[in-house]
Scaffold this motif. Structure first.
Motif, short mmCIF file in Angstrom:
data_model
loop_
_atom_site.label_atom_id
_atom_site.label_comp_id
_atom_site.label_asym_id
_atom_site.label_seq_id
_atom_site.Cartn_x
_atom_site.Cartn_y
_atom_site.Cartn_z
N ALA A 62 0.82 -1.21 0.00
CA ALA A 62 0.00 0.00 0.00
C ALA A 62 0.86 1.26 0.00
O ALA A 62 1.93 1.30 0.60
CB ALA A 62 -0.91 0.00 1.22
N ASP A 63 0.34 2.29 -0.66
CA ASP A 63 1.02 3.58 -0.64
C ASP A 63 0.43 4.42 0.51
O ASP A 63 -0.53 4.02 1.17
CB ASP A 63 0.91 4.29 -1.98
N GLU A 64 1.01 5.57 0.76
CA GLU A 64 0.61 6.39 1.91
C GLU A 64 -0.88 6.74 1.93
O GLU A 64 -1.53 6.57 2.96
CB GLU A 64 1.46 7.67 1.96
N PRO A 65 -1.48 7.22 0.83
CA PRO A 65 -2.92 7.52 0.87
C PRO A 65 -3.77 6.28 1.17
O PRO A 65 -4.76 6.36 1.89
CB PRO A 65 -3.23 8.08 -0.52
N GLU A 66 -3.37 5.12 0.63
CA GLU A 66 -4.11 3.89 0.88
C GLU A 66 -4.00 3.48 2.34
O GLU A 66 -4.98 3.06 2.96
CB GLU A 66 -3.61 2.77 -0.04
N ILE A 67 -2.82 3.60 2.93
CA ILE A 67 -2.64 3.28 4.35
C ILE A 67 -3.52 4.18 5.21
O ILE A 67 -4.22 3.71 6.11
CB ILE A 67 -1.16 3.38 4.76
N ARG A 68 -3.51 5.48 4.92
CA ARG A 68 -4.36 6.42 5.68
C ARG A 68 -5.84 6.05 5.56
O ARG A 68 -6.57 6.05 6.54
CB ARG A 68 -4.15 7.85 5.19
N ARG A 69 -6.27 5.72 4.34
CA ARG A 69 -7.67 5.37 4.12
C ARG A 69 -8.04 4.13 4.93
O ARG A 69 -9.08 4.08 5.58
CB ARG A 69 -7.92 5.11 2.62
N ARG A 70 -7.17 3.11 4.93
CA ARG A 70 -7.46 1.87 5.66
C ARG A 70 -7.44 2.09 7.16
O ARG A 70 -8.23 1.49 7.89
CB ARG A 70 -6.48 0.78 5.23
N ILE A 71 -6.55 2.94 7.66
CA ILE A 71 -6.52 3.26 9.10
C ILE A 71 -7.83 3.94 9.49
O ILE A 71 -8.46 3.57 10.49
CB ILE A 71 -5.30 4.13 9.45
N GLU A 72 -8.24 4.93 8.73
CA GLU A 72 -9.46 5.66 9.04
C GLU A 72 -10.71 4.79 8.93
O GLU A 72 -11.69 4.99 9.64
CB GLU A 72 -9.58 6.88 8.12
N ALA A 73 -10.69 3.79 8.05
CA ALA A 73 -11.85 2.93 7.84
C ALA A 73 -11.89 1.73 8.78
O ALA A 73 -12.84 0.97 8.75
CB ALA A 73 -11.87 2.45 6.39
N SER A 74 -10.89 1.58 9.62
CA SER A 74 -10.83 0.41 10.52
C SER A 74 -12.10 0.34 11.38
O SER A 74 -12.41 1.27 12.11
CB SER A 74 -9.60 0.50 11.41
N PRO A 75 -12.84 -0.77 11.32
CA PRO A 75 -14.12 -0.86 12.01
C PRO A 75 -14.03 -1.31 13.47
O PRO A 75 -15.04 -1.34 14.16
CB PRO A 75 -14.88 -1.90 11.19
N PHE A 76 -12.85 -1.66 13.94
CA PHE A 76 -12.74 -2.26 15.27
C PHE A 76 -12.19 -1.26 16.30
O PHE A 76 -11.53 -0.29 15.95
CB PHE A 76 -11.87 -3.51 15.21
N PRO A 77 -12.46 -1.49 17.59
CA PRO A 77 -12.07 -0.56 18.65
C PRO A 77 -10.55 -0.33 18.75
O PRO A 77 -9.76 -1.25 18.55
CB PRO A 77 -12.58 -1.22 19.93
N ASP A 78 -10.19 0.91 19.08
CA ASP A 78 -8.78 1.29 19.19
C ASP A 78 -8.05 0.55 20.31
O ASP A 78 -6.84 0.39 20.25
CB ASP A 78 -8.64 2.80 19.44
N ASP A 79 -8.78 0.11 21.35
CA ASP A 79 -8.09 -0.54 22.47
C ASP A 79 -7.99 -2.06 22.32
O ASP A 79 -7.45 -2.74 23.18
CB ASP A 79 -8.74 -0.17 23.79
N ASP A 80 -8.46 -2.61 21.19
CA ASP A 80 -8.31 -4.04 20.92
C ASP A 80 -6.84 -4.39 20.72
O ASP A 80 -6.09 -3.59 20.14
CB ASP A 80 -9.06 -4.44 19.65
N PRO A 81 -6.42 -5.58 21.13
CA PRO A 81 -5.05 -6.00 20.85
C PRO A 81 -4.88 -6.39 19.38
O PRO A 81 -5.79 -6.95 18.77
CB PRO A 81 -4.85 -7.22 21.76
N VAL A 82 -3.73 -6.05 18.83
CA VAL A 82 -3.36 -6.44 17.47
C VAL A 82 -1.92 -6.93 17.49
O VAL A 82 -1.19 -6.72 18.47
CB VAL A 82 -3.52 -5.28 16.46
N LEU A 83 -1.50 -7.56 16.42
CA LEU A 83 -0.15 -8.10 16.33
C LEU A 83 0.67 -7.29 15.34
O LEU A 83 0.24 -7.04 14.21
CB LEU A 83 -0.18 -9.56 15.88
N ILE A 84 1.85 -6.88 15.80
CA ILE A 84 2.78 -6.12 14.97
C ILE A 84 4.04 -6.95 14.83
O ILE A 84 4.53 -7.51 15.81
CB ILE A 84 3.12 -4.76 15.62
N ARG A 85 4.56 -7.04 13.63
CA ARG A 85 5.79 -7.80 13.39
C ARG A 85 6.89 -7.30 14.33
O ARG A 85 7.12 -6.11 14.45
CB ARG A 85 6.23 -7.65 11.94
N LYS A 86 7.52 -8.23 15.04
CA LYS A 86 8.53 -7.89 16.05
C LYS A 86 9.71 -7.13 15.44
O LYS A 86 10.17 -6.15 15.98
CB LYS A 86 9.01 -9.16 16.74
#
Length: 143
Positions: A62-86
């Motif tokens: 994804a390019d920068e505008p696509e990343i921003r769009r996907r972040i803003e469209a995220s349907p799940f709560p901000d305090d949910d746990p997610v996994l980030i590559r170590k």
């Protein structure tokens, strides 16, 4: 979009005879075993539940505008746990939804190490949701 179906009610071979690589596979056996996804055209093994269509707008890098769009469209709560590559690499742009074993729902990165953080933290690190993980979670929550 994943597709569900019921398992076959009868085995492919009812005679319990020995199978040989020289045996011919019949058209009926192929139709009992495989089907074509009506959405994307991929041939899949029937009833395994693991197929998910990759949407036409899917962008693996994804390019920068696509990343921003996907972040803003995220349907799940901000305090949910997610996994980030170590060990974040230069091509890391997404975080993953965890399953009950704290591995990614999409299983694409199952052989990698991950840190558990909040979705909000991932967004602050400019990481977008993994599209496959989102579709799997949405499907699970819809059941």
């Amino acid at each position: 979009m994943a597709h569900d179906c019921e398992p076959p009610h009868t085995p492919t071979r009812d005679d319990h005879s020995e199978w040989s690589p020289d045996d011919k596979i019949t058209e009926a056996e192929i139709k009992e075993t495989f089907e074509q996804c009506p959405h994307c055209g991929t041939y899949i093994v029937q009833c395994n539940g693991s197929h998910s269509c990759i949407p036409a707008d899917y962008q693996p890098h994804a390019d920068e505008p696509e990343i921003r769009r996907r972040i803003e469209a995220s349907p799940f709560p901000d305090d949910d746990p997610v996994l980030i590559r170590k060990h974040k690499r230069h091509d890391t742009y997404a975080y993953h939804e965890p399953d009950s074993d704290d591995t990614p729902l999409c299983s694409l990165g199952a052989d990698q190490s991950f840190l558990t953080r909040t979705r909000e933290h991932a967004h602050e690190q400019f990481l977008a949701p993994c599209q496959r993980c989102e579709r799997i979670r949405e499907k699970q929550e819809g059941e």
